[in-house]
Design a protein around this motif. Structure first.
Motif, PDB file in Angstrom:
ATOM      1  N   LYS A 199       0.719  -1.134   0.040  1.00 26.94           N
ATOM      2  CA  LYS A 199       0.092   0.226   0.092  1.00 26.94           C
ATOM      3  C   LYS A 199       0.897   1.293  -0.113  1.00 26.94           C
ATOM      4  O   LYS A 199       0.627   2.433  -0.843  1.00 26.94           O
ATOM      5  N   ALA A 200       2.002   1.269   0.747  1.00 28.00           N
ATOM      6  CA  ALA A 200       2.826   2.208   0.778  1.00 28.00           C
ATOM      7  C   ALA A 200       3.433   2.786  -0.470  1.00 28.00           C
ATOM      8  O   ALA A 200       3.677   3.763  -0.846  1.00 28.00           O
ATOM      9  N   SER A 201       3.930   1.394  -1.316  1.00 32.90           N
ATOM     10  CA  SER A 201       4.701   1.797  -2.227  1.00 32.90           C
ATOM     11  C   SER A 201       3.637   2.265  -3.557  1.00 32.90           C
ATOM     12  O   SER A 201       3.867   2.988  -4.380  1.00 32.90           O
ATOM     13  N   HIS A 248       4.037   5.737  -5.473  1.00 37.99           N
ATOM     14  CA  HIS A 248       4.052   5.662  -7.183  1.00 37.99           C
ATOM     15  C   HIS A 248       2.893   6.447  -7.545  1.00 37.99           C
ATOM     16  O   HIS A 248       3.093   7.305  -8.509  1.00 37.99           O
ATOM     17  N   LEU A 249       1.677   6.563  -7.101  1.00 42.27           N
ATOM     18  CA  LEU A 249       0.433   7.327  -7.575  1.00 42.27           C
ATOM     19  C   LEU A 249       0.675   8.613  -7.543  1.00 42.27           C
ATOM     20  O   LEU A 249       0.258   9.645  -8.224  1.00 42.27           O
ATOM     21  N   GLY A 250       1.753   9.106  -6.581  1.00 41.57           N
ATOM     22  CA  GLY A 250       1.962  10.693  -6.344  1.00 41.57           C
ATOM     23  C   GLY A 250       3.114  10.937  -7.313  1.00 41.57           C
ATOM     24  O   GLY A 250       3.431  12.249  -7.399  1.00 41.57           O
ATOM     25  N   THR A 251       3.795  10.017  -7.967  1.00 37.18           N
ATOM     26  CA  THR A 251       5.208  10.498  -8.987  1.00 37.18           C
ATOM     27  C   THR A 251       4.738  11.205 -10.014  1.00 37.18           C
ATOM     28  O   THR A 251       3.473  11.128 -10.534  1.00 37.18           O
ATOM     29  N   LYS A 252       5.485  11.883 -10.517  1.00 35.51           N
ATOM     30  CA  LYS A 252       5.437  12.675 -12.093  1.00 35.51           C
ATOM     31  C   LYS A 252       4.877  11.676 -12.896  1.00 35.51           C
ATOM     32  O   LYS A 252       4.307  12.023 -14.014  1.00 35.51           O
ATOM     33  N   LEU A 307       1.457  10.449 -13.036  1.00 32.81           N
ATOM     34  CA  LEU A 307       0.379  11.499 -13.231  1.00 32.81           C
ATOM     35  C   LEU A 307       0.508  11.845 -14.776  1.00 32.81           C
ATOM     36  O   LEU A 307      -0.377  12.114 -15.616  1.00 32.81           O
ATOM     37  N   GLU A 308       1.955  11.998 -15.576  1.00 28.94           N
ATOM     38  CA  GLU A 308       2.111  11.981 -16.902  1.00 28.94           C
ATOM     39  C   GLU A 308       1.416  10.697 -17.663  1.00 28.94           C
ATOM     40  O   GLU A 308       0.892  10.882 -18.709  1.00 28.94           O
ATOM     41  N   ALA A 309       1.716   9.340 -17.350  1.00 25.00           N
ATOM     42  CA  ALA A 309       0.899   8.465 -17.870  1.00 25.00           C
ATOM     43  C   ALA A 309      -0.567   8.695 -17.898  1.00 25.00           C
ATOM     44  O   ALA A 309      -1.217   8.149 -19.051  1.00 25.00           O
TER      45      ALA A 309
END
Length: 187
Positions: free
Chosen positions: A9-11, A15-19, A22-24
């Motif tokens: 869950k933490a990973s 990951h969901l907050g990475t650029k 978000l770009e994908a």
């Protein structure tokens, strides 16, 4: 080493907050929008071609119709929409309709355990000084009698046998239907 759910869950949250994620996500939404716009454009052009066919307008009229719709703000696209598209769409529409009519006339009714009854209509047609025969069907669809225009075929011989052969061509020999002759006997 075991991966605990809390670590997964933490990973996932990080990951969901990475650029990159978000770009994908933004690119996927853009691609979905483009596909939707292309589909909408194709449907709009198809509707205009169908209207053109139903009004018996020339193939060249489609360019004016599309330009007019584009001026009104309708999504019509800008590519490959000349008069050259009309014959291709016309033959595709014809193939789809012919297959739909075949399916309609050959699907067994669960109540009667037989295909639906229909009747053929035929009448003389003179087109460009050539004698032909117009064909249509009357069939019941969902409890309503529906008349379906099928074709106008040229007649080689204008006697009873010649006209009967043209009807057989229309219903059984792919002009436009390919029904089995046994269906004709039972209808």
């Amino acid at each position: 080493t075991p991966r605990y759910l809390s670590n997964v869950k933490a990973s996932l949250i990080s990951h969901l907050g990475t650029k990159m994620h978000l770009e994908a996500k933004r690119l996927a939404a853009r691609e979905h929008r483009m596909v939707s716009e292309r589909k909408s454009c194709g449907i709009n052009v198809g509707k205009e071609v169908l209207s053109n066919i139903l009004e018996h307008s020339s193939d060249r009229a489609i360019e004016r119709r599309i330009a007019l719709e584009k001026a009104k703000g309708t999504n019509m696209g800008t590519k490959n929409h000349s008069r050259l598209i009309v014959p291709k769409l016309r033959s595709s529409m014809h193939a789809v309709l012919s297959q739909s009519f075949l399916l309609l006339l050959t699907t067994v009714d669960p109540v009667t355990m037989r295909p639906p009854p229909f009747t053929i209509m035929a009448d003389k047609a003179t087109i460009r000084r050539e004698t032909g025969q117009m064909h249509g069907l009357i069939v019941m669809i969902a409890g309503v009698l529906v008349a379906i225009f099928l074709s106008t075929l040229r007649c080689a011989a204008i006697d009873g046998d010649g006209l009967a052969e043209v009807i057989i061509d229309c219903l059984c020999r792919g002009s436009p239907l390919s029904l089995d002759k046994s269906i004709l006997i039972h209808s």
